[in-house]
Scaffold this motif. Structure first.
Motif, PDB file in Angstrom:
ATOM      1  N   ALA A   1       0.824  -1.211   0.000  1.00 28.97           N
ATOM      2  CA  ALA A   1       0.000   0.000   0.000  1.00 28.97           C
ATOM      3  C   ALA A   1       0.862   1.265   0.000  1.00 28.97           C
ATOM      4  O   ALA A   1       0.341   2.366  -0.190  1.00 28.97           O
ATOM      5  CB  ALA A   1      -0.926   0.003   1.218  1.00 28.97           C
ATOM      6  N   LYS A   2       2.147   1.122   0.197  1.00 30.36           N
ATOM      7  CA  LYS A   2       3.043   2.286   0.231  1.00 30.36           C
ATOM      8  C   LYS A   2       3.202   2.820  -1.197  1.00 30.36           C
ATOM      9  O   LYS A   2       3.811   2.175  -2.036  1.00 30.36           O
ATOM     10  CB  LYS A   2       4.390   1.910   0.839  1.00 30.36           C
ATOM     11  CG  LYS A   2       4.274   1.584   2.329  1.00 30.36           C
ATOM     12  CD  LYS A   2       5.575   1.172   2.939  1.00 30.36           C
ATOM     13  CE  LYS A   2       6.407   2.244   3.490  1.00 30.36           C
ATOM     14  NZ  LYS A   2       5.899   3.184   4.445  1.00 30.36           N
ATOM     15  N   SER A   3       2.628   4.018  -1.421  1.00 28.13           N
ATOM     16  CA  SER A   3       2.556   4.547  -2.780  1.00 28.13           C
ATOM     17  C   SER A   3       3.373   5.815  -3.008  1.00 28.13           C
ATOM     18  O   SER A   3       3.382   6.352  -4.108  1.00 28.13           O
ATOM     19  CB  SER A   3       1.096   4.822  -3.142  1.00 28.13           C
ATOM     20  OG  SER A   3       0.550   5.783  -2.257  1.00 28.13           O
ATOM     21  N   GLN A   4       4.079   6.294  -1.986  1.00 28.57           N
ATOM     22  CA  GLN A   4       4.896   7.493  -2.150  1.00 28.57           C
ATOM     23  C   GLN A   4       6.089   7.183  -3.048  1.00 28.57           C
ATOM     24  O   GLN A   4       6.669   6.100  -2.974  1.00 28.57           O
ATOM     25  CB  GLN A   4       5.399   7.984  -0.790  1.00 28.57           C
ATOM     26  CG  GLN A   4       4.308   8.411   0.149  1.00 28.57           C
ATOM     27  CD  GLN A   4       3.597   9.653  -0.343  1.00 28.57           C
ATOM     28  OE1 GLN A   4       4.225  10.591  -0.833  1.00 28.57           O
ATOM     29  NE2 GLN A   4       2.284   9.668  -0.220  1.00 28.57           N
ATOM     30  N   GLN A   5       6.469   8.125  -3.872  1.00 28.71           N
ATOM     31  CA  GLN A   5       7.607   7.925  -4.764  1.00 28.71           C
ATOM     32  C   GLN A   5       8.873   7.581  -3.978  1.00 28.71           C
ATOM     33  O   GLN A   5       9.680   6.764  -4.413  1.00 28.71           O
ATOM     34  CB  GLN A   5       7.838   9.142  -5.649  1.00 28.71           C
ATOM     35  CG  GLN A   5       8.875   8.912  -6.733  1.00 28.71           C
ATOM     36  CD  GLN A   5       8.491   7.794  -7.699  1.00 28.71           C
ATOM     37  OE1 GLN A   5       7.390   7.774  -8.218  1.00 28.71           O
ATOM     38  NE2 GLN A   5       9.411   6.856  -7.943  1.00 28.71           N
TER      39      GLN A   5
ATOM     40  N   ILE B   1       4.209  -3.041  -7.211  1.00 27.53           N
ATOM     41  CA  ILE B   1       2.783  -2.832  -7.464  1.00 27.53           C
ATOM     42  C   ILE B   1       2.166  -2.240  -6.204  1.00 27.53           C
ATOM     43  O   ILE B   1       2.400  -2.730  -5.097  1.00 27.53           O
ATOM     44  CB  ILE B   1       2.059  -4.150  -7.828  1.00 27.53           C
ATOM     45  CG1 ILE B   1       2.623  -4.752  -9.121  1.00 27.53           C
ATOM     46  CG2 ILE B   1       0.550  -3.918  -7.957  1.00 27.53           C
ATOM     47  CD1 ILE B   1       1.999  -6.096  -9.494  1.00 27.53           C
ATOM     48  N   VAL B   2       1.362  -1.208  -6.386  1.00 25.49           N
ATOM     49  CA  VAL B   2       0.682  -0.557  -5.271  1.00 25.49           C
ATOM     50  C   VAL B   2      -0.709  -1.173  -5.107  1.00 25.49           C
ATOM     51  O   VAL B   2      -1.431  -1.383  -6.084  1.00 25.49           O
ATOM     52  CB  VAL B   2       0.581   0.967  -5.507  1.00 25.49           C
ATOM     53  CG1 VAL B   2      -0.217   1.636  -4.401  1.00 25.49           C
ATOM     54  CG2 VAL B   2       1.966   1.587  -5.618  1.00 25.49           C
ATOM     55  N   LYS B   3      -1.070  -1.468  -3.848  1.00 25.86           N
ATOM     56  CA  LYS B   3      -2.419  -1.956  -3.530  1.00 25.86           C
ATOM     57  C   LYS B   3      -3.371  -0.774  -3.535  1.00 25.86           C
ATOM     58  O   LYS B   3      -2.972   0.305  -3.102  1.00 25.86           O
ATOM     59  CB  LYS B   3      -2.447  -2.610  -2.142  1.00 25.86           C
ATOM     60  CG  LYS B   3      -1.636  -3.869  -2.028  1.00 25.86           C
ATOM     61  CD  LYS B   3      -1.667  -4.345  -0.580  1.00 25.86           C
ATOM     62  CE  LYS B   3      -0.807  -5.560  -0.348  1.00 25.86           C
ATOM     63  NZ  LYS B   3      -0.772  -5.937   1.069  1.00 25.86           N
ATOM     64  N   PRO B   4      -4.612  -0.926  -3.940  1.00 30.13           N
ATOM     65  CA  PRO B   4      -5.213  -2.143  -4.484  1.00 30.13           C
ATOM     66  C   PRO B   4      -4.632  -2.459  -5.859  1.00 30.13           C
ATOM     67  O   PRO B   4      -4.133  -1.561  -6.551  1.00 30.13           O
ATOM     68  CB  PRO B   4      -6.700  -1.827  -4.554  1.00 30.13           C
ATOM     69  CG  PRO B   4      -6.781  -0.342  -4.619  1.00 30.13           C
ATOM     70  CD  PRO B   4      -5.561   0.184  -3.902  1.00 30.13           C
ATOM     71  N   PHE B   5      -4.707  -3.720  -6.250  1.00 24.50           N
ATOM     72  CA  PHE B   5      -4.037  -4.173  -7.462  1.00 24.50           C
ATOM     73  C   PHE B   5      -4.984  -5.005  -8.314  1.00 24.50           C
ATOM     74  O   PHE B   5      -5.987  -5.525  -7.836  1.00 24.50           O
ATOM     75  CB  PHE B   5      -2.798  -5.001  -7.106  1.00 24.50           C
ATOM     76  CG  PHE B   5      -3.127  -6.238  -6.315  1.00 24.50           C
ATOM     77  CD1 PHE B   5      -3.272  -7.460  -6.947  1.00 24.50           C
ATOM     78  CD2 PHE B   5      -3.287  -6.177  -4.944  1.00 24.50           C
ATOM     79  CE1 PHE B   5      -3.574  -8.603  -6.229  1.00 24.50           C
ATOM     80  CE2 PHE B   5      -3.593  -7.310  -4.210  1.00 24.50           C
ATOM     81  CZ  PHE B   5      -3.740  -8.531  -4.855  1.00 24.50           C
ATOM     82  N   SER B   6      -4.628  -5.137  -9.564  1.00 19.97           N
ATOM     83  CA  SER B   6      -5.355  -5.989 -10.501  1.00 19.97           C
ATOM     84  C   SER B   6      -4.712  -7.373 -10.476  1.00 19.97           C
ATOM     85  O   SER B   6      -3.491  -7.497 -10.645  1.00 19.97           O
ATOM     86  CB  SER B   6      -5.257  -5.390 -11.911  1.00 19.97           C
ATOM     87  OG  SER B   6      -5.386  -6.384 -12.894  1.00 19.97           O
ATOM     88  N   SER B   7      -5.521  -8.404 -10.285  1.00 19.67           N
ATOM     89  CA  SER B   7      -4.999  -9.778 -10.286  1.00 19.67           C
ATOM     90  C   SER B   7      -4.336 -10.101 -11.617  1.00 19.67           C
ATOM     91  O   SER B   7      -3.283 -10.748 -11.658  1.00 19.67           O
ATOM     92  CB  SER B   7      -6.119 -10.785 -10.018  1.00 19.67           C
ATOM     93  OG  SER B   7      -6.617 -10.625  -8.724  1.00 19.67           O
ATOM     94  N   ARG B   8      -4.928  -9.645 -12.692  1.00 22.06           N
ATOM     95  CA  ARG B   8      -4.361  -9.901 -14.026  1.00 22.06           C
ATOM     96  C   ARG B   8      -2.976  -9.256 -14.158  1.00 22.06           C
ATOM     97  O   ARG B   8      -2.033  -9.870 -14.642  1.00 22.06           O
ATOM     98  CB  ARG B   8      -5.284  -9.365 -15.107  1.00 22.06           C
ATOM     99  CG  ARG B   8      -4.637  -9.433 -16.500  1.00 22.06           C
ATOM    100  CD  ARG B   8      -5.521  -8.856 -17.552  1.00 22.06           C
ATOM    101  NE  ARG B   8      -6.421  -9.911 -17.984  1.00 22.06           N
ATOM    102  CZ  ARG B   8      -7.476  -9.718 -18.739  1.00 22.06           C
ATOM    103  NH1 ARG B   8      -7.796  -8.505 -19.128  1.00 22.06           N
ATOM    104  NH2 ARG B   8      -8.210 -10.725 -19.119  1.00 22.06           N
ATOM    105  N   ASP B   9      -2.862  -8.009 -13.709  1.00 17.35           N
ATOM    106  CA  ASP B   9      -1.578  -7.317 -13.758  1.00 17.35           C
ATOM    107  C   ASP B   9      -0.540  -8.063 -12.920  1.00 17.35           C
ATOM    108  O   ASP B   9       0.597  -8.250 -13.346  1.00 17.35           O
ATOM    109  CB  ASP B   9      -1.745  -5.877 -13.259  1.00 17.35           C
ATOM    110  CG  ASP B   9      -0.491  -5.042 -13.406  1.00 17.35           C
ATOM    111  OD1 ASP B   9       0.262  -5.245 -14.383  1.00 17.35           O
ATOM    112  OD2 ASP B   9      -0.266  -4.169 -12.543  1.00 17.35           O
ATOM    113  N   LEU B  10      -0.926  -8.502 -11.738  1.00 19.61           N
ATOM    114  CA  LEU B  10      -0.015  -9.242 -10.870  1.00 19.61           C
ATOM    115  C   LEU B  10       0.511 -10.500 -11.572  1.00 19.61           C
ATOM    116  O   LEU B  10       1.719 -10.743 -11.601  1.00 19.61           O
ATOM    117  CB  LEU B  10      -0.712  -9.624  -9.569  1.00 19.61           C
ATOM    118  CG  LEU B  10       0.099 -10.523  -8.639  1.00 19.61           C
ATOM    119  CD1 LEU B  10       1.191  -9.727  -7.942  1.00 19.61           C
ATOM    120  CD2 LEU B  10      -0.801 -11.205  -7.638  1.00 19.61           C
ATOM    121  N   ILE B  11      -0.378 -11.283 -12.150  1.00 20.87           N
ATOM    122  CA  ILE B  11       0.012 -12.527 -12.819  1.00 20.87           C
ATOM    123  C   ILE B  11       0.916 -12.230 -14.021  1.00 20.87           C
ATOM    124  O   ILE B  11       1.910 -12.933 -14.247  1.00 20.87           O
ATOM    125  CB  ILE B  11      -1.226 -13.342 -13.223  1.00 20.87           C
ATOM    126  CG1 ILE B  11      -2.011 -13.782 -11.974  1.00 20.87           C
ATOM    127  CG2 ILE B  11      -0.841 -14.531 -14.089  1.00 20.87           C
ATOM    128  CD1 ILE B  11      -1.201 -14.539 -10.942  1.00 20.87           C
TER     129      ILE B  11
END
Length: 122
Positions: A83-87, A102-112
């Motif tokens: 969830a840490k999204s700071q640059q 990858i920053v949460k929330p995430f796409s399952s498709r992107d993760l795979i």
């Protein structure tokens, strides 16, 4: 098929990750804290680690730093999923040796897809 270690302390997220990664045809092992992840990594080297940053006992960034100290050639690919999204956090993870972020929330498709790309880089 590659071996993937998932390190995530949230039970619902861990279950989702395990199911998605298995459905993509990978062997899955999991840990719910960084200390357990380090213990697993002392015994074997998965192809990819999906690593949360904020966990009890030992943080994901500490796991990453320990792994890179033991594996300077980056044989194990690390995808930070957090969830840490700071640059500044993203920059710190990459400088510590992360291969992807990858920053949460995430796409399952992107993760795979990202896991597959890391496996191909082996």
């Amino acid at each position: 098929m590659a071996e993937v270690l998932i390190v995530e302390d949230e039970p619902d997220v861990l279950l989702l990750l395990e199911n998605r990664v298995r459905a993509a045809g990978h062997a899955v092992e999991s840990a719910t804290d960084g200390e357990t992840a380090i213990d697993i990594l002392r015994e074997r080297r998965p192809a990819v680690i999906v690593l949360d940053w904020m966990m009890p006992r030992v943080s994901g960034i500490e796991v990453l730093e320990q792994l890179r100290a033991d594996d300077p050639d980056h044989a194990v690919k690390v995808l930070m999923l957090t969830a840490k999204s700071q640059q500044s956090d993203i920059d710190r993870a990459y400088s510590a040796g992360a291969d992807d972020y990858i920053v949460k929330p995430f796409s399952s498709r992107d993760l795979i897809e990202r896991i597959a790309a890391l496996v191909e880089k082996e």
